[in-house]
Design a protein around this motif. Structure first.
Motif, PDB file in Angstrom:
ATOM      1  N   VAL A  84       0.875  -1.168   0.000  1.00  0.00           N
ATOM      2  CA  VAL A  84       0.000   0.000   0.000  1.00  0.00           C
ATOM      3  C   VAL A  84       0.916   1.224   0.000  1.00  0.00           C
ATOM      4  CG1 VAL A  84      -1.916   1.172   1.129  1.00  0.00           C
ATOM      5  CG2 VAL A  84      -1.678  -1.318   1.363  1.00  0.00           C
ATOM      6  N   ILE A  85       0.819   2.020  -1.050  1.00  0.00           N
ATOM      7  CA  ILE A  85       1.638   3.226  -1.174  1.00  0.00           C
ATOM      8  C   ILE A  85       0.739   4.438  -0.941  1.00  0.00           C
ATOM      9  CG2 ILE A  85       3.100   4.602  -2.709  1.00  0.00           C
ATOM     10  CD1 ILE A  85       3.869   1.980  -4.143  1.00  0.00           C
ATOM     11  N   ARG A  86       1.211   5.350  -0.101  1.00  0.00           N
ATOM     12  CA  ARG A  86       0.417   6.534   0.244  1.00  0.00           C
ATOM     13  C   ARG A  86       0.058   7.314  -1.020  1.00  0.00           C
ATOM     14  NH1 ARG A  86      -0.738   9.060   4.785  1.00  0.00           N
ATOM     15  NH2 ARG A  86       0.943   8.125   5.998  1.00  0.00           N
ATOM     16  N   ASP A  93      -4.853   5.387   4.669  1.00  0.00           N
ATOM     17  CA  ASP A  93      -4.973   5.126   6.107  1.00  0.00           C
ATOM     18  C   ASP A  93      -5.997   4.037   6.394  1.00  0.00           C
ATOM     19  OD1 ASP A  93      -3.103   7.159   6.903  1.00  0.00           O
ATOM     20  OD2 ASP A  93      -4.647   8.636   6.429  1.00  0.00           O
ATOM     21  N   THR A  94      -7.110   4.072   5.688  1.00  0.00           N
ATOM     22  CA  THR A  94      -8.150   3.058   5.870  1.00  0.00           C
ATOM     23  C   THR A  94      -7.619   1.679   5.514  1.00  0.00           C
ATOM     24  OG1 THR A  94      -9.903   4.640   5.424  1.00  0.00           O
ATOM     25  CG2 THR A  94     -10.442   2.305   5.115  1.00  0.00           C
ATOM     26  N   VAL A  95      -6.979   1.551   4.363  1.00  0.00           N
ATOM     27  CA  VAL A  95      -6.474   0.247   3.921  1.00  0.00           C
ATOM     28  C   VAL A  95      -5.399  -0.266   4.873  1.00  0.00           C
ATOM     29  CG1 VAL A  95      -5.287  -0.988   2.062  1.00  0.00           C
ATOM     30  CG2 VAL A  95      -7.075   0.661   1.514  1.00  0.00           C
ATOM     31  N   CYS A  96      -4.454   0.587   5.244  1.00  0.00           N
ATOM     32  CA  CYS A  96      -3.383   0.162   6.160  1.00  0.00           C
ATOM     33  C   CYS A  96      -3.942  -0.277   7.504  1.00  0.00           C
ATOM     34  CB  CYS A  96      -2.384   1.294   6.378  1.00  0.00           C
ATOM     35  SG  CYS A  96      -1.444   1.746   4.920  1.00  0.00           S
ATOM     36  N   ASN A  97      -4.760   0.575   8.096  1.00  0.00           N
ATOM     37  CA  ASN A  97      -5.273   0.289   9.436  1.00  0.00           C
ATOM     38  C   ASN A  97      -6.212  -0.910   9.463  1.00  0.00           C
ATOM     39  OD1 ASN A  97      -3.836   2.445  10.530  1.00  0.00           O
ATOM     40  ND2 ASN A  97      -5.525   3.872  10.219  1.00  0.00           N
ATOM     41  N   SER A 100      -4.385  -4.343   8.654  1.00  0.00           N
ATOM     42  CA  SER A 100      -3.534  -4.714   9.778  1.00  0.00           C
ATOM     43  C   SER A 100      -4.359  -5.151  10.980  1.00  0.00           C
ATOM     44  CB  SER A 100      -2.641  -3.528  10.152  1.00  0.00           C
ATOM     45  OG  SER A 100      -1.830  -3.851  11.249  1.00  0.00           O
ATOM     46  N   ARG A 101      -5.406  -4.412  11.278  1.00  0.00           N
ATOM     47  CA  ARG A 101      -6.270  -4.754  12.414  1.00  0.00           C
ATOM     48  C   ARG A 101      -6.922  -6.120  12.210  1.00  0.00           C
ATOM     49  NH1 ARG A 101      -9.416  -0.621  12.264  1.00  0.00           N
ATOM     50  NH2 ARG A 101      -8.046   0.632  13.549  1.00  0.00           N
ATOM     51  N   ALA A 102      -7.417  -6.378  11.014  1.00  0.00           N
ATOM     52  CA  ALA A 102      -8.075  -7.659  10.742  1.00  0.00           C
ATOM     53  C   ALA A 102      -7.089  -8.822  10.857  1.00  0.00           C
ATOM     54  CB  ALA A 102      -8.719  -7.636   9.357  1.00  0.00           C
ATOM     55  N   ILE A 103      -5.872  -8.625  10.362  1.00  0.00           N
ATOM     56  CA  ILE A 103      -4.854  -9.677  10.481  1.00  0.00           C
ATOM     57  C   ILE A 103      -4.510  -9.909  11.950  1.00  0.00           C
ATOM     58  CG2 ILE A 103      -2.426 -10.215  10.007  1.00  0.00           C
ATOM     59  CD1 ILE A 103      -2.916  -8.877   7.212  1.00  0.00           C
ATOM     60  N   SER A 104      -4.378  -8.847  12.711  1.00  0.00           N
ATOM     61  CA  SER A 104      -4.095  -8.985  14.146  1.00  0.00           C
ATOM     62  C   SER A 104      -5.207  -9.731  14.868  1.00  0.00           C
ATOM     63  CB  SER A 104      -3.905  -7.611  14.790  1.00  0.00           C
ATOM     64  OG  SER A 104      -2.747  -6.993  14.294  1.00  0.00           O
ATOM     65  N   GLY A 114       2.029 -14.365   9.299  1.00  0.00           N
ATOM     66  CA  GLY A 114       3.113 -13.405   9.132  1.00  0.00           C
ATOM     67  C   GLY A 114       2.602 -12.286   8.244  1.00  0.00           C
ATOM     68  N   ASN A 115       2.644 -11.059   8.742  1.00  0.00           N
ATOM     69  CA  ASN A 115       2.110  -9.920   8.000  1.00  0.00           C
ATOM     70  C   ASN A 115       3.216  -9.237   7.210  1.00  0.00           C
ATOM     71  OD1 ASN A 115       0.820  -7.677   6.993  1.00  0.00           O
ATOM     72  ND2 ASN A 115      -0.014  -7.011   8.946  1.00  0.00           N
ATOM     73  N   GLY A 116       3.166  -9.388   5.893  1.00  0.00           N
ATOM     74  CA  GLY A 116       4.127  -8.760   5.008  1.00  0.00           C
ATOM     75  C   GLY A 116       3.471  -7.761   4.072  1.00  0.00           C
ATOM     76  N   ILE A 117       2.408  -7.131   4.528  1.00  0.00           N
ATOM     77  CA  ILE A 117       1.784  -6.082   3.714  1.00  0.00           C
ATOM     78  C   ILE A 117       2.568  -4.798   3.968  1.00  0.00           C
ATOM     79  CG2 ILE A 117      -0.278  -4.722   3.262  1.00  0.00           C
ATOM     80  CD1 ILE A 117      -1.953  -7.142   4.097  1.00  0.00           C
ATOM     81  N   LEU A 118       3.278  -4.356   2.954  1.00  0.00           N
ATOM     82  CA  LEU A 118       4.075  -3.135   3.079  1.00  0.00           C
ATOM     83  C   LEU A 118       3.165  -1.919   3.112  1.00  0.00           C
ATOM     84  CD1 LEU A 118       6.861  -3.826   0.410  1.00  0.00           C
ATOM     85  CD2 LEU A 118       6.883  -4.377   2.861  1.00  0.00           C
ATOM     86  N   THR A 119       3.445  -0.994   3.992  1.00  0.00           N
ATOM     87  CA  THR A 119       2.730   0.284   4.046  1.00  0.00           C
ATOM     88  C   THR A 119       3.802   1.364   3.983  1.00  0.00           C
ATOM     89  OG1 THR A 119       2.708   0.176   6.467  1.00  0.00           O
ATOM     90  CG2 THR A 119       0.764  -0.645   5.316  1.00  0.00           C
ATOM     91  N   VAL A 120       3.910   2.001   2.822  1.00  0.00           N
ATOM     92  CA  VAL A 120       5.049   2.885   2.559  1.00  0.00           C
ATOM     93  C   VAL A 120       4.595   4.230   1.996  1.00  0.00           C
ATOM     94  CG1 VAL A 120       6.660   0.964   2.214  1.00  0.00           C
ATOM     95  CG2 VAL A 120       5.367   1.851   0.269  1.00  0.00           C
TER      96      VAL A 120
END
Length: 172
Positions: A84-86, A93-97, A100-104, A114-120
């Motif tokens: 996910v690139i800003r 912000d919606t996609v990142c948060n 990540s929250r759902a995976i957690s 293992g969470n390897g979704i890049l947020t850059v």
């Protein structure tokens, strides 16, 4: 600068029974996610894990696919990959948060992910992090999943006392 820091990396676990991993990737930036997948596959292979791969439309669909597989299949663990690139809107912000929250939450329910979704911030950051010969975040995500699988196997037969549990301990 964080890129120049040295970090301790746990040695990969050793497994006595086969491991089956599912890599779930959102290939929106395919060149970047191809590198993430290559890194994840290499780390999984070094532990002798069998790997399946599925693609989903975007990072928000990654946790849903993992949840479906956790309920309906027989994987030991999961590797979540994407990038996910800003951009110019708050969608980033919606996609990142939310991803990540759902995976957690899935992890807290017992899924080994293992969470390897890049947020850059930009493409250059993503490329550096995805390179299997560089930061290898795909490989790191696979290693995280493998470590959680090893812990789950270690602890699966550890309970004693009152209750209805199958006899015998489990080895990773």
């Amino acid at each position: 600068m964080a890129a120049n820091e040295q970090h301790y990396v746990l040695p990969l676990p050793v497994f006595h029974k086969p491991v089956k991993l599912l890599i779930v990737v959102a290939p929106y930036y395919k060149d970047i996610t191809d590198n993430l997948v290559a890194g994840a596959r290499a780390v999984a292979a070094s532990c002798g894990a069998e790997v399946d791969l599925v693609e989903v439309p975007g990072a928000l669909e990654v946790p849903t696919a993992i949840a479906l597989a956790e309920r309906m299949s027989n994987y030991d663990g999961y590797v979540a990959l994407g990038c996910v690139i800003r951009g110019e809107t708050t969608h980033y912000d919606t996609v990142c948060n939310d991803s990540s929250r759902a995976i957690s939450l899935l992890g807290l329910q017992g899924a080994c992910i293992g969470n390897g979704i890049l947020t850059v911030e930009n493409r250059e950051q993503a490329v550096v992090r995805a390179e299997p010969e560089g930061q290898n975040k795909g490989g790191g995500a696979a290693a995280a999943a493998l470590h959680l699988i090893a812990l789950a196997r270690q602890w699966s037969g550890a309970r004693t006392g009152i209750g209805f549990r199958a006899e015998g301990g489990h080895q990773a």
